[in-house]
Design a protein around this motif. Structure first.
Motif, PDB file in Angstrom:
ATOM      1  N   UNK A   7       0.948  -1.083   0.102  1.00 27.50           N
ATOM      2  CA  UNK A   7      -0.118   0.016   0.123  1.00 27.50           C
ATOM      3  C   UNK A   7       0.853   1.288   0.206  1.00 27.50           C
ATOM      4  N   UNK A   8       1.921   1.209   0.873  1.00 25.65           N
ATOM      5  CA  UNK A   8       2.907   2.373   0.680  1.00 25.65           C
ATOM      6  C   UNK A   8       3.632   2.670  -0.477  1.00 25.65           C
ATOM      7  N   UNK A   9       4.003   1.449  -1.011  1.00 23.48           N
ATOM      8  CA  UNK A   9       4.609   1.741  -2.473  1.00 23.48           C
ATOM      9  C   UNK A   9       3.599   2.326  -3.539  1.00 23.48           C
ATOM     10  N   UNK A  10       2.356   1.684  -3.634  1.00 21.98           N
ATOM     11  CA  UNK A  10       1.339   2.073  -4.514  1.00 21.98           C
ATOM     12  C   UNK A  10       0.977   3.508  -4.114  1.00 21.98           C
ATOM     13  N   UNK A  19       6.216  10.783   2.448  1.00 24.65           N
ATOM     14  CA  UNK A  19       5.342  11.311   3.447  1.00 24.65           C
ATOM     15  C   UNK A  19       3.791  11.336   3.245  1.00 24.65           C
ATOM     16  N   UNK A  20       3.608  11.796   2.043  1.00 24.57           N
ATOM     17  CA  UNK A  20       2.129  11.998   1.695  1.00 24.57           C
ATOM     18  C   UNK A  20       1.265  10.331   1.579  1.00 24.57           C
ATOM     19  N   UNK A  21       2.254   9.684   1.093  1.00 20.44           N
ATOM     20  CA  UNK A  21       1.793   8.230   1.043  1.00 20.44           C
ATOM     21  C   UNK A  21       1.632   7.470   2.459  1.00 20.44           C
ATOM     22  N   UNK A 102       2.424  26.802   3.595  1.00 19.88           N
ATOM     23  CA  UNK A 102       1.678  26.196   2.620  1.00 19.88           C
ATOM     24  C   UNK A 102       2.708  25.361   1.357  1.00 19.88           C
ATOM     25  N   UNK A 103       3.477  26.048   1.067  1.00 23.51           N
ATOM     26  CA  UNK A 103       4.648  25.634   0.152  1.00 23.51           C
ATOM     27  C   UNK A 103       5.184  24.364   0.548  1.00 23.51           C
ATOM     28  N   UNK A 104       5.707  24.428   1.781  1.00 19.37           N
ATOM     29  CA  UNK A 104       6.216  23.286   2.527  1.00 19.37           C
ATOM     30  C   UNK A 104       5.277  21.923   2.322  1.00 19.37           C
ATOM     31  N   UNK A 105       4.068  22.310   2.693  1.00 20.76           N
ATOM     32  CA  UNK A 105       3.127  21.187   3.005  1.00 20.76           C
ATOM     33  C   UNK A 105       2.615  20.719   1.619  1.00 20.76           C
ATOM     34  N   UNK A 106       2.184  21.606   0.682  1.00 24.25           N
ATOM     35  CA  UNK A 106       1.426  21.251  -0.430  1.00 24.25           C
ATOM     36  C   UNK A 106       2.517  21.155  -1.882  1.00 24.25           C
ATOM     37  N   UNK A 107       3.565  21.826  -1.973  1.00 24.97           N
ATOM     38  CA  UNK A 107       4.378  21.794  -2.912  1.00 24.97           C
ATOM     39  C   UNK A 107       5.335  20.807  -2.750  1.00 24.97           C
ATOM     40  N   UNK A 108       6.175  20.951  -1.445  1.00 25.04           N
ATOM     41  CA  UNK A 108       7.341  20.085  -1.368  1.00 25.04           C
ATOM     42  C   UNK A 108       6.856  18.775  -0.475  1.00 25.04           C
ATOM     43  N   UNK A 110       6.296  18.049   2.314  1.00 18.93           N
ATOM     44  CA  UNK A 110       7.010  17.814   3.850  1.00 18.93           C
ATOM     45  C   UNK A 110       5.901  17.462   4.799  1.00 18.93           C
ATOM     46  N   UNK A 111       6.084  16.268   5.823  1.00 19.25           N
ATOM     47  CA  UNK A 111       5.156  15.983   6.645  1.00 19.25           C
ATOM     48  C   UNK A 111       5.021  16.989   7.738  1.00 19.25           C
ATOM     49  N   UNK A 112       3.822  17.071   8.203  1.00 18.30           N
ATOM     50  CA  UNK A 112       3.522  17.915   9.388  1.00 18.30           C
ATOM     51  C   UNK A 112       4.627  17.982  10.506  1.00 18.30           C
TER      52      UNK A 112
END
Length: 142
Positions: A7-10, A19-21, A102-108, A110-112
């Motif tokens: 699931x993580x790979x997918x 991080x988003x995965x 916003x850039x760090x979270x949504x563009x890059x 980066x996990x919270x």
């Protein structure tokens, strides 16, 4: 639990961010726990969880793209004419720290947790800052 690595790979392939995965997979299991009766009564519990993951990935992808567009439009001054006033006004109302978050979270992607540690604040404080920035943008853009 056997399916978690797959699931993580997918999710990582589709979201282009580990991080988003991780977030998508964690949210999937959170939803599964909240709807445990549905999972248990499903003829294919693993399939139920995988479909939930697909929905989480779609939701994260849409949200990420929406906020990326706002940020890129602002930074590149490539805001469509019909949106120019509202998007510019919305971002002018934000300080540089909010735009940075916003850039760090949504563009890059980066996990919270990582960003909170970088800023030396709690994750809940970071989430509140992100929420306030997004709420302000939503209010200005509607």
């Amino acid at each position: 639990m056997e399916e978690v690595p797959n699931m993580l790979r997918y999710a990582e392939i589709l979201l282009s961010s580990y991080p988003l995965a991780e977030d998508a997979v964690q949210n999937t299991f959170k939803i599964a726990l909240e709807k445990i009766d549905d999972v248990i009564n499903s003829p294919k519990p693993v399939g139920w969880i995988k479909n939930t993951l697909k929905n989480e990935i779609r939701q994260k992808y849409r949200e990420q793209k929406k906020w990326q567009k706002y940020i890129f439009d602002y930074e590149l001054n490539m805001i469509p004419v019909h949106d120019a006033l509202s998007v510019e006004t919305a971002f002018w109302g934000l300080d540089e720290n909010a735009i940075y978050l916003l850039k760090k979270i949504y563009v890059e992607g980066i996990p919270y947790q990582e960003l909170a540690e970088e800023l030396n604040i709690s994750v809940s404080a970071l989430k509140m800052r992100i929420k306030r920035a997004k709420d302000k943008l939503k209010k200005e853009l509607t």
